[in-house]
Every structure is written in C-alpha cells, then in structure tokens.
Design a protein around this motif. Structure first.
Motif, PDB file in Angstrom:
ATOM      1  N   ARG A   1      77.816  91.153  12.385  1.00  0.00           N
ATOM      2  CA  ARG A   1      79.352  91.016  12.907  1.00  0.00           C
ATOM      3  C   ARG A   1      79.189  91.043  14.325  1.00  0.00           C
ATOM      4  NH1 ARG A   1      82.101  94.486   8.556  1.00  0.00           N
ATOM      5  NH2 ARG A   1      81.570  93.578   6.762  1.00  0.00           N
ATOM      6  N   TRP A   2      80.133  90.374  15.109  1.00  0.00           N
ATOM      7  CA  TRP A   2      80.400  90.657  16.439  1.00  0.00           C
ATOM      8  C   TRP A   2      81.489  91.433  16.608  1.00  0.00           C
ATOM      9  CZ3 TRP A   2      76.563  88.020  19.431  1.00  0.00           C
ATOM     10  CH2 TRP A   2      76.026  87.075  18.449  1.00  0.00           C
ATOM     11  N   GLY A   3      81.463  92.176  17.830  1.00  0.00           N
ATOM     12  CA  GLY A   3      82.636  92.873  18.216  1.00  0.00           C
ATOM     13  C   GLY A   3      82.295  94.308  17.591  1.00  0.00           C
ATOM     14  N   LEU A   4      83.450  95.356  18.021  1.00  0.00           N
ATOM     15  CA  LEU A   4      83.173  96.309  17.571  1.00  0.00           C
ATOM     16  C   LEU A   4      84.110  96.748  16.613  1.00  0.00           C
ATOM     17  CD1 LEU A   4      83.281  98.439  21.053  1.00  0.00           C
ATOM     18  CD2 LEU A   4      81.176  98.196  19.563  1.00  0.00           C
ATOM     19  N   PRO A   5      83.836  97.764  15.605  1.00  0.00           N
ATOM     20  CA  PRO A   5      85.019  98.027  14.583  1.00  0.00           C
ATOM     21  C   PRO A   5      85.808  99.098  15.471  1.00  0.00           C
ATOM     22  CG  PRO A   5      82.693  99.419  14.325  1.00  0.00           C
ATOM     23  CD  PRO A   5      82.390  98.470  15.534  1.00  0.00           C
TER      24      PRO A   5
ATOM     25  N   LEU B   1      78.958  93.716  26.232  1.00  0.00           N
ATOM     26  CA  LEU B   1      78.027  94.788  25.364  1.00  0.00           C
ATOM     27  C   LEU B   1      78.636  95.307  24.025  1.00  0.00           C
ATOM     28  CD1 LEU B   1      75.162  95.913  25.649  1.00  0.00           C
ATOM     29  CD2 LEU B   1      76.080  98.105  26.680  1.00  0.00           C
ATOM     30  N   ALA B   2      79.960  95.420  24.306  1.00  0.00           N
ATOM     31  CA  ALA B   2      80.856  95.707  23.046  1.00  0.00           C
ATOM     32  C   ALA B   2      81.054  94.477  22.129  1.00  0.00           C
ATOM     33  CB  ALA B   2      82.294  96.041  23.824  1.00  0.00           C
ATOM     34  N   ALA B   3      80.922  93.356  22.869  1.00  0.00           N
ATOM     35  CA  ALA B   3      81.275  92.077  22.122  1.00  0.00           C
ATOM     36  C   ALA B   3      80.002  91.900  21.064  1.00  0.00           C
ATOM     37  CB  ALA B   3      81.377  90.957  22.654  1.00  0.00           C
ATOM     38  N   PHE B   4      78.637  92.050  21.664  1.00  0.00           N
ATOM     39  CA  PHE B   4      77.677  91.644  20.805  1.00  0.00           C
ATOM     40  C   PHE B   4      76.706  92.841  20.790  1.00  0.00           C
ATOM     41  CE2 PHE B   4      75.901  89.702  24.930  1.00  0.00           C
ATOM     42  CZ  PHE B   4      74.909  90.442  25.151  1.00  0.00           C
ATOM     43  N   GLY B   5      77.330  94.101  20.871  1.00  0.00           N
ATOM     44  CA  GLY B   5      76.376  95.343  20.716  1.00  0.00           C
ATOM     45  C   GLY B   5      75.889  95.509  19.254  1.00  0.00           C
ATOM     46  N   ARG B   6      76.678  95.291  18.346  1.00  0.00           N
ATOM     47  CA  ARG B   6      76.087  95.725  16.852  1.00  0.00           C
ATOM     48  C   ARG B   6      75.207  94.509  16.546  1.00  0.00           C
ATOM     49  NH1 ARG B   6      80.551  96.533  12.499  1.00  0.00           N
ATOM     50  NH2 ARG B   6      81.337  94.606  13.532  1.00  0.00           N
ATOM     51  N   PRO B   7      75.324  93.302  16.751  1.00  0.00           N
ATOM     52  CA  PRO B   7      74.057  92.540  16.438  1.00  0.00           C
ATOM     53  C   PRO B   7      72.949  92.645  17.502  1.00  0.00           C
ATOM     54  CG  PRO B   7      76.152  91.060  16.782  1.00  0.00           C
ATOM     55  CD  PRO B   7      76.487  92.256  17.072  1.00  0.00           C
TER      56      PRO B   7
ATOM     57  N   ARG C   1      69.624  87.233   8.759  1.00  0.00           N
ATOM     58  CA  ARG C   1      70.999  86.997   8.453  1.00  0.00           C
ATOM     59  C   ARG C   1      71.552  86.261   9.372  1.00  0.00           C
ATOM     60  NH1 ARG C   1      73.358  91.264   5.644  1.00  0.00           N
ATOM     61  NH2 ARG C   1      75.219  89.870   5.967  1.00  0.00           N
TER      62      ARG C   1
ATOM     63  N   ASP D   1      76.789  95.092   7.897  1.00  0.00           N
ATOM     64  CA  ASP D   1      77.553  94.747   9.234  1.00  0.00           C
ATOM     65  C   ASP D   1      76.883  94.112  10.405  1.00  0.00           C
ATOM     66  OD1 ASP D   1      77.067  97.062  10.298  1.00  0.00           O
ATOM     67  OD2 ASP D   1      79.017  97.838  10.109  1.00  0.00           O
TER      68      ASP D   1
ATOM     69  N   PHE E   1      70.992  95.499  15.565  1.00  0.00           N
ATOM     70  CA  PHE E   1      70.464  94.803  14.357  1.00  0.00           C
ATOM     71  C   PHE E   1      69.185  94.224  14.889  1.00  0.00           C
ATOM     72  CE2 PHE E   1      71.126  92.319  10.555  1.00  0.00           C
ATOM     73  CZ  PHE E   1      70.397  92.899   9.769  1.00  0.00           C
TER      74      PHE E   1
END
Ligand code: ATP
Ligand code: MG
Lengths: 301, 281
Positions: B115-119, A167-173, A187, B112, A176
């Motif tokens: 992008r993969w991973g956490l800031p 979850l940490a690895a692909f949480g941001r995408p 994107r 962003d 999105f």
C-alpha cells in the motif's frame, strides 16, 4: 573561516541567553533553520539507506557533491544549486548502472570508484581555477555555517519538503522492497522503480546535508544517526523517529559548539553524532550483559 | 513464444468448489534459451494440496514463479488468481544478522507492504485492530509468537522460515505457493507445519502448491503430486505417481520406490544429482 576568531562570545550555560545571543545574528538563525531541515531529511533518507545497505552509493553521491559545488562557485551560482545538480545527476547515473546490472543489488563496482576519483579531481581543478574562494575548498569539503542565505534556506525547505512527501508516499512499499525484495515484487510492488526513485531521494538528501557538513562529512547526518537508531531499536517507526531526533540533536549541538569554540562545524557535528553511536553501542552491550529481557525490540507493543 | 497473459480472476475469496483455482494447459517454460519443461497440464481446485517434486535444477521454483506471473511461459495457457490472492514463500530466503527489522514487521509488510502512503493514526481504528489480530493469528498459527518481536536477523533459520510462512498466510490467500517451506525445519516442526498447511487447505479451502524434496512429512495430506524430470511432468495422486513404474518411465532409467513398514516412501536408483538426497522424494 572560524567565527570564534572574530566574535569573542563565551558560552554561559544560561541556555536561553546563549540561544538569544546566537540568534541575534541572522546568519546563525539561517544556520539553525538549515540544520534542522537537513538533519530531518538526511536522517529519514539515511535510515532507509542503512536498511538497504546502500552506504556506498551514498558515499559516491557525497563525493560527487564536491565538484558540483566547486563548479557552482566558479561560475557564480549558489553552492546549494551546485550540490543538488551534481548529486541528482550522479543519482541518475548510478540508477542507470544498476538497471543495466544483473540483479540490481550492489553497484560496488570498480567503475563507481573510478568515477569517484575523477569527480574529486574535477572538484580540485575547479577550486584551483577559482583563486578567490574564501578559505579554499575546506568549506565545501568539511562544511560551514557561515553565509547560508535566506534564499538557500528556502531552497533547502522546498527540496526537503518534496523529499519527505515522496518518502511518506512510498515509504511502506520501499520498506517492503528493501527488506524482502522477492516477495515485494511478487505482491506487485515495483521494486526496480522504487530503487531508482530512492537513489534520487538519496541524491537530494546528500546535497542538502553537504550544505552543513561539507561533502566529505555527509555521513555524520546521513549514516550515523540511522546506524545509532538501528542499534537501539528494530521497530521501523520508532527507528525513523529516533534517527531524525539524533540527527537534529547532533546538528544543533554542533552549531552551538562551533559558534562558541574556534573549531570547525563539521568536526563538532560528526563528533556529537559519533558520541551518540558509541553510547548506543555501550547501552546495547550493557543490556546484553544484563539479559535479553529489556531489549526495546521485545515484548511491548 | 509470446507470454500468455495471466488471467486476473476477480473471483471473491470463497471460491465455489467447482471452478479450479489454478489451471495449466500444455505449459512450457524457457529459461536462458533452454526449455526447462513442456507439455505440463495441471488443474487445482480449492482446498487441494499439491506437491511439486523432482531433482535439483529441473525447474520447480520456475514453475512456482510461472504460476505467480513472475516468469513468462513459452507455450500453453495459465489461469491463476491475481497477485493479491496468492501467498508466496520463495526458496531459502534468509535475513543475515545485520537486518534490524522485527519478525512481526516482516509479517505485517506481507499484509500492507504494497500500500502507498502512510497509515493515518486514529483513523480506521477498527480496520487496524482487525489487521493486528490477523497478524497475531498468522504468527500464532505457525508457532512463531515467541520470537516475533525480535529482529528477524537474530532468529535462527527455522524461526525465520516460520515467520515467513506467517507472512505468506497473513493475507488469507486463495492460493499458497510455497517453495521448500519445510527446508531448515527440524522433524517435529516439519510435521507440525505440514499439519498446519493440511488444515488450512481443508478447512479454509485454500489451494496449496508446495515444492518439496522429501515427500514423507506431507504424504498423508497430499491430493496430488507433480513430478518433474527430464523436461516432462507426471501428475496424479501420490500413490500412482511415486511408483517404480511411473518414475522409471519418467526418467527412462530404472528407478525403484520402496515403502517402509511405517508407510514412508524411499526412492532409490535415481539417475543424476538427486542420488545424494537421502530419503529424497
Ligand atoms: N534467471 C535465470 N537465468 C538463467 N537460468 C536460470 C535462471 N533462473 C533459473 N535458471 C535455471 O533454470 C533451471 C531451473 O531452476 P529452478 O530454480 O527452477 O530449479 P529447481 O527445480 O527449483 O531446483 P532446486 O531443487 O535446486 O531448487 C536451473 O538450471 C537454473 O540454472
Ligand atoms: Mg528451487
């Protein structure tokens, strides 16, 4: 199945002494450990689930958890393995259904409902076949904190760590893709693969939560904390943190209450989570009446 | 029938004036076994403002998706920048009231979100501050500062549209593909956003391709018009394309273009769907 019938301990309001008393039982230590892991994992995954509006998929997974655990008991395997196997399998099936679906949005189809009904029926059959099951299917449906072994805690920890790492690895995408699918795809975010991967994480989180709340009350840890946090804030990071804390609080308070009161654990966890949700809604209503100014989603940053 | 691979041009941001940002040669697109349009030629250089016009269902949105690389071409060739160099605003995207994500988060994801991973906190402070500034600038440029911190589901359609425009601008792309960005904006805001796009186009040398149903708010910023109809396209400066003769030839039916005293163009007598659209195209 209720501990309070056999252990006449009374809650003293001396929290240190109470906690020491509870933790003098190895099974209670295991229950608190398992509860913490489960609350964190289910909270984090649940936050994304609520955001993605996949509550129905979560519900399906939780229903499927029951026959998995019942079958595991029947053939003499740990229920944790049963929950996990059934949920992950169901997640793969749902992901497959979605892929074959047109736009990959909702899987709220009659087919899923049909599978749910069949899954419950299978669970009932397995439970009936296994006559000696302690307390019948109740523990599998509504949760228990008895008999969580150290081995199960270890399994929960490993699975939970894998889920949180992914979850940490692909949480941001994932965020999105969840909030803005079309632009994310434009994107270059692999929205379909992320959707399928998320269902697997959801399956694992559901299986973990089933361990504490039983398969029917999984939403107490999977949905309610996330829904409460999203009432309180629209900030993603704060919302996630709040979800995890709320889930943890509901879970541990539920464990304490179930230790001292002769009522089941699932009831207490759900009640504490629900109380939090009602409080959050009240807070928002009051804030709305006072004025928009104080919304935590507002000005500061 | 094979899709042409889109060239992933690795040209650095400040494109030299000579090289085209975007080139379409003899392009055709098929959707669901039907050819939407064919034989489209188009060359767009840095700092040029292009409008894509045409009636409903003619394939304007599909043209943008093709340029983006999200839809394959049936014939011809496309040269477009890589995905990270394109800002894209899809058509009519609204967040319903239940979406509990702030506008500023939506804009930030444009920067962003892939992008993969956490800031990692406390790491890359300078970069994070620069990103933060960029996000604020983008939001300010579309005039969305006042509601950027509200949940986007609670913003009005026009407010959401401006936040989404900020999202498309935040990466400072070489090419902006905007699908009806003026949709759901009131008239003063239409001209404000049109002026903003014109400025970005001229000052930052960004190529803008914009689908519109009303050409008037952007008319005096435009360099080129692509008019799609009847499976074909006419390309050229607006004064040459939006004329009675050209449109009559394109539609194969009498179409009249009127010019009001204040310079607005009104198309009348258009066949098919578009008749209802008021000062349509
Ligand atoms: N995924 C799809 N499958 C089948 N047909 C499609 C698909 N996407 C678009 N079409 C068809 O392609 C045609 C062009 O669609 P497109 O969205 O490009 O039109 P448009 O010019 O943008 O119209 P509007 O002005 O209404 O936005 C339409 O007839 C539409 O039905
Ligand atoms: Mg369109």
């Amino acid at each position: 199945m209720l501990l309070a019938e056999t252990t006449p301990y009374a809650f003293t309001w001396n929290l240190v002494a109470d906690v020491r008393e509870m933790w003098s039982f190895p099974f209670m230590v295991n229950a608190f450990r398992a509860g913490a892991i489960v609350a964190v994992v289910a909270g984090a995954v649940g936050w994304f689930m609520v955001l993605r509006r996949q509550t129905f998929a979560g519900h399906t997974l939780s229903v499927v958890a029951f026959p998995g655990a019942a079958l595991a008991t029947l053939i003499g395997v740990s229920t944790a393995v049963g929950y996990l196997g059934a949920c992950l399998l169901a997640a793969v099936v749902i992901a497959g259904l979605r892929e074959s679906g047109r736009s990959g949005v909702a899987v709220e189809s009659a087919a899923t409902g049909t599978v749910q009904a069949f899954a419950l029926a299978c669970g009932f059959l397995f439970v009936t076949l296994y006559k000696g099951m302690l307390g019948g299917p109740q523990a599998l449906l509504f949760g228990t904190f008895l008999g969580i072994t150290t081995g199960q805690v270890a399994l929960l920890t490993v699975v939970g760590a894998v889920v949180l790492t992914l979850l940490a690895a692909f949480g941001r995408p994932l965020l999105f893709a969840s909030s803005d699918r079309e632009v994310a795809a434009a994107r270059g975010v692999p929205v379909r693969a992320l959707g399928a991967g998320f269902l697997l994480l959801l399956g694992a989180a559901t299986a973990e939560a089933s361990q504490i709340t039983g398969s029917l009350l999984v939403f107490a840890l999977l949905v309610v904390p996330a829904a409460t946090a999203q009432v309180l804030t629209a900030r993603p990071v704060l919302g996630l943190a709040l979800t995890v804390l709320l889930g943890l609080a509901a879970c541990w308070l539920g464990l304490i209450a179930a230790f001292y009161q002769p009522y089941p654990l699932g009831f207490f966890v759900t009640t504490f989570a629900f109380a939090g949700y009602v409080l959050a809604q009240l807070t928002r209503a009051v804030r709305g009446a006072v004025g928009r100014v104080a919304l935590p989603t507002g000005a500061t940053s | 029938m094979t899709a042409q691979p889109i060239e992933q041009a690795a040209v650095p941001a400040p494109a030299h004036a000579g090289a085209p940002v975007l080139q379409l040669t003899g392009a055709a697109v098929r959707v669901g076994g039907r050819t939407l349009w064919s034989g489209v030629d188009l060359t767009i250089g840095a700092g040029e403002f292009t409008a894509v016009l045409g009636p409903n269902g003619v394939g304007k949105s599909t043209l943008l998706k093709t340029l983006l690389g999200a839809a394959p071409t049936a014939a011809g060739e496309i040269r477009a920048p890589g995905r990270t160099e394109i800002g894209y605003l899809p058509q009519r995207r609204t967040f319903d009231a239940g979406v509990r994500i702030r506008g500023i988060d939506v804009v930030r994801l444009g920067l962003d979100g892939h992008r993969w991973g956490l800031p990692v906190p406390f790491l890359n402070r300078a970069r994070r501050r620069a990103e933060r500034r960029r996000i604020d600038e983008a939001i300010e440029s579309t005039g969305a500062t006042g509601y950027a911190h509200r949940p986007i589901g609670e913003c009005s359609g026009g407010e959401q549209q401006r936040l989404l425009l900020a999202q498309a601008l935040v990466t400072r792309p070489r090419l902006l593909l905007l699908d009806e960005p003026l949709d759901s904006l009131d008239l003063p805001n239409q001209s404000a956003v049109a002026a903003l796009l014109g400025r970005i186009c001229r000052e930052d040398g960004v190529a803008v391709v914009m689908v519109a149903h009303d050409v008037n708010p952007i008319l005096h910023h435009l360099d080129r018009v692509v008019y799609l109809a009847e499976g074909r396209a006419v390309t050229g400066p607006p004064r040459e394309v939006i004329t009675s003769e050209t449109l009559t030839r394109l539609y194969g039916a009498p179409v009249e273009v009127l010019r009001t005293t204040d310079g607005r163009l009104v198309v009348v007598g258009m066949p098919d769907e578009c008749r209802s659209g008021g000062p349509c195209c």
